[in-house]
Design an enzyme around this catalytic site. Sequence first.
Site, PDB file in Angstrom:
ATOM      1  N   LYS A  14       0.392  -9.295 -21.527  1.00  0.00           N
ATOM      2  CA  LYS A  14      -0.948  -9.623 -22.050  1.00  0.00           C
ATOM      3  C   LYS A  14      -1.384  -8.564 -23.045  1.00  0.00           C
ATOM      4  CE  LYS A  14      -3.304  -6.165 -19.817  1.00  0.00           C
ATOM      5  NZ  LYS A  14      -3.809  -4.987 -20.496  1.00  0.00           N
ATOM      6  N   LEU A  25       0.324  -3.245 -21.423  1.00  0.00           N
ATOM      7  CA  LEU A  25       0.660  -4.666 -21.590  1.00  0.00           C
ATOM      8  C   LEU A  25       0.817  -5.374 -20.240  1.00  0.00           C
ATOM      9  CD1 LEU A  25       3.268  -4.195 -24.470  1.00  0.00           C
ATOM     10  CD2 LEU A  25       0.861  -4.855 -24.695  1.00  0.00           C
ATOM     11  N   ASP A  66      -4.885  -6.358 -12.675  1.00  0.00           N
ATOM     12  CA  ASP A  66      -4.451  -7.289 -13.728  1.00  0.00           C
ATOM     13  C   ASP A  66      -3.581  -8.432 -13.209  1.00  0.00           C
ATOM     14  OD1 ASP A  66      -5.729  -5.881 -15.700  1.00  0.00           O
ATOM     15  OD2 ASP A  66      -3.945  -4.844 -16.430  1.00  0.00           O
TER      16      ASP A  66
HETATM   17  P1  ATP Z   1      -1.511  -0.504 -15.837  1.00  0.00           P
HETATM   18  O1  ATP Z   1      -2.539  -0.528 -16.933  1.00  0.00           O
HETATM   19  O2  ATP Z   1      -1.842  -1.434 -14.692  1.00  0.00           O
HETATM   20  O3  ATP Z   1      -1.065   0.866 -15.425  1.00  0.00           O
HETATM   21  P2  ATP Z   1       0.554  -1.013 -17.739  1.00  0.00           P
HETATM   22  O4  ATP Z   1       0.624  -2.286 -18.461  1.00  0.00           O
HETATM   23  O5  ATP Z   1       0.031   0.138 -18.540  1.00  0.00           O
HETATM   24  O6  ATP Z   1      -0.253  -1.238 -16.435  1.00  0.00           O
HETATM   25  P3  ATP Z   1       3.059  -1.306 -16.304  1.00  0.00           P
HETATM   26  O7  ATP Z   1       4.226  -1.657 -17.150  1.00  0.00           O
HETATM   27  O8  ATP Z   1       2.512  -2.382 -15.451  1.00  0.00           O
HETATM   28  O9  ATP Z   1       1.959  -0.623 -17.208  1.00  0.00           O
HETATM   29  O10 ATP Z   1       3.504  -0.037 -15.408  1.00  0.00           O
HETATM   30  C1  ATP Z   1       2.587   0.837 -14.789  1.00  0.00           C
HETATM   31  C2  ATP Z   1       3.339   1.633 -13.734  1.00  0.00           C
HETATM   32  O11 ATP Z   1       3.711   0.745 -12.688  1.00  0.00           O
HETATM   33  C3  ATP Z   1       4.635   2.254 -14.246  1.00  0.00           C
HETATM   34  O12 ATP Z   1       4.470   3.653 -14.380  1.00  0.00           O
HETATM   35  C4  ATP Z   1       5.687   1.923 -13.205  1.00  0.00           C
HETATM   36  O13 ATP Z   1       6.211   3.072 -12.586  1.00  0.00           O
HETATM   37  C5  ATP Z   1       4.978   1.096 -12.149  1.00  0.00           C
HETATM   38  N1  ATP Z   1       5.642  -0.190 -11.828  1.00  0.00           N
HETATM   39  C6  ATP Z   1       5.690  -0.755 -10.612  1.00  0.00           C
HETATM   40  N2  ATP Z   1       6.319  -1.927 -10.638  1.00  0.00           N
HETATM   41  C7  ATP Z   1       6.698  -2.144 -11.897  1.00  0.00           C
HETATM   42  C8  ATP Z   1       7.392  -3.216 -12.550  1.00  0.00           C
HETATM   43  N3  ATP Z   1       7.825  -4.287 -11.896  1.00  0.00           N
HETATM   44  N4  ATP Z   1       7.578  -3.117 -13.886  1.00  0.00           N
HETATM   45  C9  ATP Z   1       7.106  -2.043 -14.558  1.00  0.00           C
HETATM   46  N5  ATP Z   1       6.475  -0.999 -13.993  1.00  0.00           N
HETATM   47  C10 ATP Z   1       6.255  -1.039 -12.668  1.00  0.00           C
END
Ligand code: ATP
Length: 285
Positions: A11, A100, A137
């Site tokens: 997203k 994202l 999210d």
């Molecule tokens: P948020 O804003 O919720 O932190 P984001 O979009 O910035 O999300 P994500 O890619 O969801 O980032 O990853 C956030 C953290 O979640 C990472 O540091 C990772 O260690 C952990 N994580 C747990 N499960 C997963 C997964 N299936 N894929 C990616 N990261 C994951």
Amino acid sequence: MPHLTVHSSAKVNLCLDVLGARPDGYHELRTVFERISLADTITLKSVKTGKITIHCSHPHVPKGPKNLVYKAALMLKQDFSISAGLDINIIKNIPVAAGLAGGSSNAAAVLSGLNRLWRLGLGQKELVNYASCLGSDVAFFVYDVSFALGTGRGEIITPLKSPAKLWHLIVTPKVKMYTREVFARLKLKLTNKKDNVNILLPFLRKGDVCRLAGALSNDLEPAILSLRPDFAYLKEKLLDAGALSVCFSGSGPSIYGLVRSQQHAFDLRARMDKRFAQVFVVSTL
Ligand code: ATP
């Protein structure tokens, strides 16, 4: 043994208003989510061992109980007393910790996927309840919609109708940015605050891309830029290259340009330096 392959899309936030701090440590948000065409692929395979195992070649994705996908699978396995185990293979295309919501989307895809694989008979409301336990999210991705309003922590979802199919160029700098650190830098202005989401919504409903471009905003931008002042240069670069508007997604570091068309996105991509960032052409899904 039965198996299933699901797609798990990312997203961007077209708008993100931070309304205030909450007693539970979260922030009260109003945000407009857009589901985009950048996606991971997840294969779920029932196994006899009884164990949940995660396979993913991305070095920053946790392979054990810290993975949101593991948590999602364990919750359903325990609640429905499923004795079979699960092999989960994640092919990661969505950059990790990039704003994202790749992890959240993976969790939602696994909830919906296991609902089918294990024939649990869960309705949307029940899936949303599970999603809300996993993260702010996750709920958005349980809904099969392109756009939605997120309130509360972002987990209370109202689907939005729009004729728009938007094109973006997403630039994700190769640096880690932690949501917690960004929120810690946030200076909340509670007086004279513009209601950016309500300004944007009529343009989204009409599919008026030019005016929508003028309404993109993210209250976390000053906090992101205070951590990484150099990202202001990226923003300028995308605007100079011809993006209609530029905005951070979530708590960054991904930044996206709203562009006129797929071709416009390809033209911009050709002009971006790819040494320090990943660059993606995406559209509304
Ligand atoms: P948020 O804003 O919720 O932190 P984001 O979009 O910035 O999300 P994500 O890619 O969801 O980032 O990853 C956030 C953290 O979640 C990472 O540091 C990772 O260690 C952990 N994580 C747990 N499960 C997963 C997964 N299936 N894929 C990616 N990261 C994951």
